[in-house]
Design an enzyme around this catalytic site. Sequence first.
Site, PDB file in Angstrom:
ATOM      1  N   SER A 271      -9.550 -34.317 -44.459  1.00 56.15           N
ATOM      2  CA  SER A 271      -8.581 -33.355 -44.931  1.00 56.15           C
ATOM      3  C   SER A 271      -7.348 -32.979 -43.798  1.00 56.15           C
ATOM      4  CB  SER A 271      -9.171 -31.764 -44.996  1.00 56.15           C
ATOM      5  OG  SER A 271      -8.507 -30.547 -44.728  1.00 56.15           O
TER       6      SER A 271
ATOM      7  N   TYR B  87     -14.258 -25.143 -41.721  1.00 51.26           N
ATOM      8  CA  TYR B  87     -14.176 -25.806 -42.827  1.00 51.26           C
ATOM      9  C   TYR B  87     -13.826 -27.403 -41.817  1.00 51.26           C
ATOM     10  CZ  TYR B  87     -11.208 -28.874 -46.475  1.00 51.26           C
ATOM     11  OH  TYR B  87     -11.164 -30.092 -46.824  1.00 51.26           O
TER      12      TYR B  87
ATOM     13  N   LYS C 119     -15.583 -31.596 -41.256  1.00 47.40           N
ATOM     14  CA  LYS C 119     -14.716 -32.839 -42.340  1.00 47.40           C
ATOM     15  C   LYS C 119     -14.709 -33.216 -41.177  1.00 47.40           C
ATOM     16  CE  LYS C 119     -13.936 -32.100 -46.595  1.00 47.40           C
ATOM     17  NZ  LYS C 119     -14.336 -33.125 -47.551  1.00 47.40           N
TER      18      LYS C 119
END
Length: 333
Positions: free
Chosen positions: A120, A144, A148
């Site tokens: 991402s 998050y 990643k």
Amino acid sequence: MSGMTWLITGGAGYIGAHVARIMTGAGERVAVLDDLSSGDAARLPDGVPLVRGSVLDRELLDRVLSGHGVTGVVHLAAKKQVGESVEQPLRYYRENVHGLTVLLEAVADAGVERFLFSSSAAVYGMADADLITEDAATVPINPYGETKLAGEWLVRAAGRAHGFATTCLRYFNVAGAAGPELADTGVFNVIPMFFDRLTRGDAPRIFGDDYPTPDGTCIRDYIHVADLADAHLTAARRLARRDGAGDLTVNVGRGEGVSVRTLARIVAEVTGHGTPAVIEPRRPGDAARAVASVGRIGGELGWTASRGVREMVESAWEGWLLHHPECVPGVPG
């Protein structure tokens, strides 16, 4: 057809189902592993085997990799909501990092030699650049994004140690649908959030109009999910070739920015709901601009996006109406 058999983890999800459809349509052999916590088995093409389960389940992974003769993995299974990751960081690290660790251990032991990882643009954090290159600093600002980035580290390290080729795709803002039945059913991203408010008679919200951009609102790079799926197919086929060994990390975007105010105008035109947007205070952590540099994916894979923002909005709206029939004029709610 590459002669590979690909396991797509998270293959019944919004993005995963698009990847499964384009890969099978191109003649690739595919199996799907999905716990169906957010996926839908009905999205999968006919004939694609679905195993319901988690990447945290090592015994299940061993059976799936062996039983389906898997030679490559496309790993999409992950928790992906930024706000939720702030509230539940332990869950995100368990699912996204520990789950990946378990999967990579199974892959290494099974002798699988190709691994494609869903990453991402969140790994960049608040990048300060007109176009964000893959060499930009990776300083994520939420759990998050951290998971990643840690996932990329794990994938590359495992690939080097165990001799399998790896590719990491850093998605920018994904939108649209290849067909209404494949549309995103969540209300977590900006386009469905606009749809949700407009069809309830509420004004869409824009968070901040005092950014250093031409119209004062944030600028983002939006990628059609069908283009993103095509990028997966292209990357997988590169991995399948003998010259696909090693590691590759590329952005997946259009390389063009669209402001939130412009996006709101396009949504109003497509939906016919003209309620003016309201301006609310900035949200913490929103960068003024986040647009991909797409030179590397073009040079390495010969790939470019082909669909524009209006097509994303139009296809997403068709999907919204299918999944929300109460919003269709003349259809009882």
